[in-house]
Design a protein around this motif. Structure first.
Motif, PDB file in Angstrom:
ATOM      1  N   SER A   1       0.854  -1.183   0.000  1.00 15.76           N
ATOM      2  CA  SER A   1       0.000   0.000   0.000  1.00 15.76           C
ATOM      3  C   SER A   1       0.893   1.237   0.000  1.00 15.76           C
ATOM      4  N   ILE A   2       0.721   2.109  -0.992  1.00 18.27           N
ATOM      5  CA  ILE A   2       1.527   3.314  -1.101  1.00 18.27           C
ATOM      6  C   ILE A   2       0.823   4.451  -0.366  1.00 18.27           C
ATOM      7  N   TRP A   3       1.491   4.960   0.648  1.00 24.36           N
ATOM      8  CA  TRP A   3       0.993   6.130   1.367  1.00 24.36           C
ATOM      9  C   TRP A   3       1.957   7.277   1.141  1.00 24.36           C
ATOM     10  N   LEU A   4       1.443   8.453   0.888  1.00 25.70           N
ATOM     11  CA  LEU A   4       2.273   9.634   0.694  1.00 25.70           C
ATOM     12  C   LEU A   4       2.744  10.157   2.038  1.00 25.70           C
ATOM     13  N   ASP A   5       4.044  10.389   2.156  1.00 22.17           N
ATOM     14  CA  ASP A   5       4.604  10.913   3.403  1.00 22.17           C
ATOM     15  C   ASP A   5       4.646  12.438   3.320  1.00 22.17           C
ATOM     16  N   ASP A   6       3.479  13.027   3.250  1.00 19.74           N
ATOM     17  CA  ASP A   6       3.394  14.493   3.158  1.00 19.74           C
ATOM     18  C   ASP A   6       1.921  14.900   3.137  1.00 19.74           C
ATOM     19  N   LEU A   7       1.667  16.104   3.630  1.00 19.05           N
ATOM     20  CA  LEU A   7       0.327  16.684   3.555  1.00 19.05           C
ATOM     21  C   LEU A   7       0.457  18.182   3.741  1.00 19.05           C
ATOM     22  N   SER A   8      -0.291  18.930   2.946  1.00 20.76           N
ATOM     23  CA  SER A   8      -0.343  20.380   3.103  1.00 20.76           C
ATOM     24  C   SER A   8      -1.671  20.873   2.560  1.00 20.76           C
ATOM     25  N   ARG A   9      -2.040  22.051   2.967  1.00 25.42           N
ATOM     26  CA  ARG A   9      -3.277  22.652   2.457  1.00 25.42           C
ATOM     27  C   ARG A   9      -3.166  22.910   0.959  1.00 25.42           C
ATOM     28  N   GLN A  10      -1.947  23.235   0.514  1.00 29.24           N
ATOM     29  CA  GLN A  10      -1.745  23.456  -0.909  1.00 29.24           C
ATOM     30  C   GLN A  10      -2.057  22.194  -1.709  1.00 29.24           C
ATOM     31  N   ARG A  11      -1.624  21.042  -1.192  1.00 32.80           N
ATOM     32  CA  ARG A  11      -1.931  19.781  -1.884  1.00 32.80           C
ATOM     33  C   ARG A  11      -3.438  19.551  -1.947  1.00 32.80           C
TER      34      ARG A  11
ATOM     35  N   SER B   1      -5.164  22.432  -4.296  1.00 31.73           N
ATOM     36  CA  SER B   1      -4.814  22.381  -5.714  1.00 31.73           C
ATOM     37  C   SER B   1      -5.328  21.132  -6.422  1.00 31.73           C
ATOM     38  N   GLY B   2      -5.726  20.139  -5.654  1.00 33.74           N
ATOM     39  CA  GLY B   2      -6.126  18.861  -6.247  1.00 33.74           C
ATOM     40  C   GLY B   2      -4.959  17.916  -6.460  1.00 33.74           C
ATOM     41  N   ASN B   3      -3.752  18.321  -5.986  1.00 36.62           N
ATOM     42  CA  ASN B   3      -2.576  17.478  -6.184  1.00 36.62           C
ATOM     43  C   ASN B   3      -2.700  16.128  -5.497  1.00 36.62           C
ATOM     44  N   LEU B   4      -3.237  16.115  -4.274  1.00 37.28           N
ATOM     45  CA  LEU B   4      -3.377  14.845  -3.569  1.00 37.28           C
ATOM     46  C   LEU B   4      -4.335  13.927  -4.302  1.00 37.28           C
ATOM     47  N   GLN B   5      -5.430  14.481  -4.796  1.00 37.21           N
ATOM     48  CA  GLN B   5      -6.376  13.667  -5.573  1.00 37.21           C
ATOM     49  C   GLN B   5      -5.708  13.120  -6.833  1.00 37.21           C
ATOM     50  N   GLU B   6      -4.856  13.927  -7.456  1.00 33.96           N
ATOM     51  CA  GLU B   6      -4.151  13.478  -8.649  1.00 33.96           C
ATOM     52  C   GLU B   6      -3.225  12.302  -8.331  1.00 33.96           C
ATOM     53  N   LEU B   7      -2.558  12.359  -7.188  1.00 28.71           N
ATOM     54  CA  LEU B   7      -1.672  11.254  -6.802  1.00 28.71           C
ATOM     55  C   LEU B   7      -2.471   9.988  -6.498  1.00 28.71           C
ATOM     56  N   ILE B   8      -3.659  10.152  -5.974  1.00 26.66           N
ATOM     57  CA  ILE B   8      -4.551   9.007  -5.772  1.00 26.66           C
ATOM     58  C   ILE B   8      -4.909   8.388  -7.114  1.00 26.66           C
ATOM     59  N   ASP B   9      -5.196   9.245  -8.087  1.00 26.79           N
ATOM     60  CA  ASP B   9      -5.673   8.795  -9.393  1.00 26.79           C
ATOM     61  C   ASP B   9      -4.577   8.245 -10.295  1.00 26.79           C
ATOM     62  N   THR B  10      -3.332   8.706 -10.107  1.00 27.11           N
ATOM     63  CA  THR B  10      -2.276   8.348 -11.058  1.00 27.11           C
ATOM     64  C   THR B  10      -1.078   7.626 -10.440  1.00 27.11           C
ATOM     65  N   ARG B  11      -0.963   7.613  -9.106  1.00 31.66           N
ATOM     66  CA  ARG B  11       0.202   7.003  -8.468  1.00 31.66           C
ATOM     67  C   ARG B  11      -0.187   5.946  -7.435  1.00 31.66           C
ATOM     68  N   ALA B  12      -1.433   5.508  -7.469  1.00 34.76           N
ATOM     69  CA  ALA B  12      -1.910   4.447  -6.566  1.00 34.76           C
ATOM     70  C   ALA B  12      -1.728   4.794  -5.100  1.00 34.76           C
TER      71      ALA B  12
END
Length: 371
Positions: A16-26, A29-40
């Motif tokens: 399971s890939i978990w991102l080691d980061d979080l920010s309001r900018q992510r 901007s929709g960046n976190l959703q993009e990583l969900i959609d394209t980087r598993a």
């Protein structure tokens, strides 16, 4: 959007890939959703250093800081609101995934105040508080695996709260973490809590092990150089062997019959510090089912670009890895001292980052308050 084939292959292998980061900018901007959609990406971890980096000098938080300061909130209250708001939003983003995997993934972690790392009672108290403030079932409370953290882990699990155990460096401490988890489950069962609602991961740090041991190997001369860059992976592989043993035990089987889940091993500190090493080594060499690998974005993108995973870990790999650690010790590295130093430094680093975060927000409050 299409999932990257390399990150999807890791997911298919049980990682399971978990991102080691979080920010309001992510989030904004929709960046976190993009990583969900394209980087598993199926989860997020945070820590004091991540929050310090996210908030320092970022305008995304100015309005909230000014509003909260205007309401008379002190700096620690403001930090609590900012961090828990971001974590709650991330939890909501992962809600569908959390539901579709029956709570297995879609997880977001928030850490207790690192200044409480050696205070059992206050750690438990804050774990309950953070769980109540965030108010989301897919939250993990991060508790460090210090000596005082072990009973706090048991107590928190006993209250039905999911826990991400962090700052694990030694296999011996990892065994104690597993015991703390199982003890918590046993107490939760006695209290009538549905064990199927409790999840946990044990965050085993990897790259920091190589950084410390490589430094000591350098001091031991030319004969020890062949062992550089091998201890971090070997240590994690031995830990996975302990996972296999512990969760095949009769003790866990009894709990599993009542709905309990395994406590997955999580590979943390997977960003490679030494440029001489492959930038995906702490992913490629630690494929195992089931595990979590929490990656900074730089590592995640490297994996998406050129990851070449090794064969999945098993008990044989763990035994072979134990021989590597024995060789490191035979070369003259005091491993017990390494683990003690790394734990102490880990707590200190998070305390320092937390202090810097408080200073940053305090300065922002002062700027937003009329003279």
């Amino acid at each position: 959007m299409t999932q990257n084939t390399r990150t999807q292959a890791l997911s298919d292998a049980g990682v399971s890939i978990w991102l080691d980061d979080l920010s309001r900018q992510r989030l904004n901007s929709g960046n976190l959703q993009e990583l969900i959609d394209t980087r598993a990406v199926v989860g997020v971890t945070t820590n004091p250093s991540i929050f310090q980096s996210a908030i320092a000098g970022k305008s995304d938080y100015d309005e909230d800081i000014a509003r909260l300061a205007g309401d008379g909130k002190g700096v620690e209250d403001v930090v609590e609101v900012l961090t828990t708001d971001d974590v709650r939003r991330a939890c909501d983003l992962f809600e569908g995934l959390y539901d579709s995997t029956d709570g297995y993934d879609g997880r977001v972690s928030i850490e207790v105040d690192p200044r409480l790392a050696h205070d059992t009672a206050r750690t438990v108290e804050q774990a309950k508080r953070l769980r109540g403030i965030v108010g989301r079932d897919n939250l993990h409370i991060k508790i460090p695996a210090t000596r005082e953290g072990l009973p706090a882990i048991t107590e928190t699990i006993a209250h039905g709260i999911s826990v991400n155990v962090t700052l694990i460096f030694s296999v011996d401490r990892y065994r104690e973490v597993i015991d703390a988890y199982l003890s918590g489950l046993e107490r939760a069962r006695e209290a009538g809590i549905d064990l199927s609602t409790i999840h946990s991961v044990a965050s085993f740090f990897v790259s920091r092990v190589d950084t410390e041991i490589d430094k000591r190997l350098d001091d031991l001369g030319a004969d020890a150089q062949a062992l550089k860059g091998k201890a971090g992976v070997a240590n994690a592989r031995v830990a996975f062997g302990q996972y296999l043993e512990a969760f095949a035990s009769e003790r866990f089987a009894s709990l599993e019959a009542d709905g309990a889940h395994v406590q997955r091993a999580l590979w943390a500190s997977t960003g490679v510090k030494n440029p001489d090493y492959s930038d995906t080594m702490y992913v490629d060499e630690l494929v195992a089912n089931p595990t979590v690998n929490t990656m900074p974005e730089k590592t995640l993108e490297a994996v998406a670009d050129h990851s070449e995973p090794f064969a999945p870990l098993d008990a044989d790999a763990a035994r072979e890895a134990a021989a590597v650690l024995e060789s490191v010790a035979a070369a003259g590295v005091d491993l017990d001292d390494v683990w003690e130093v790394l734990e102490s430094e880990g707590v200190d680093k998070f305390e320092k980052a937390w202090g810097e975060l408080l200073e940053t927000v305090s300065a922002s409050i002062a700027e937003s308050t009329p003279a």
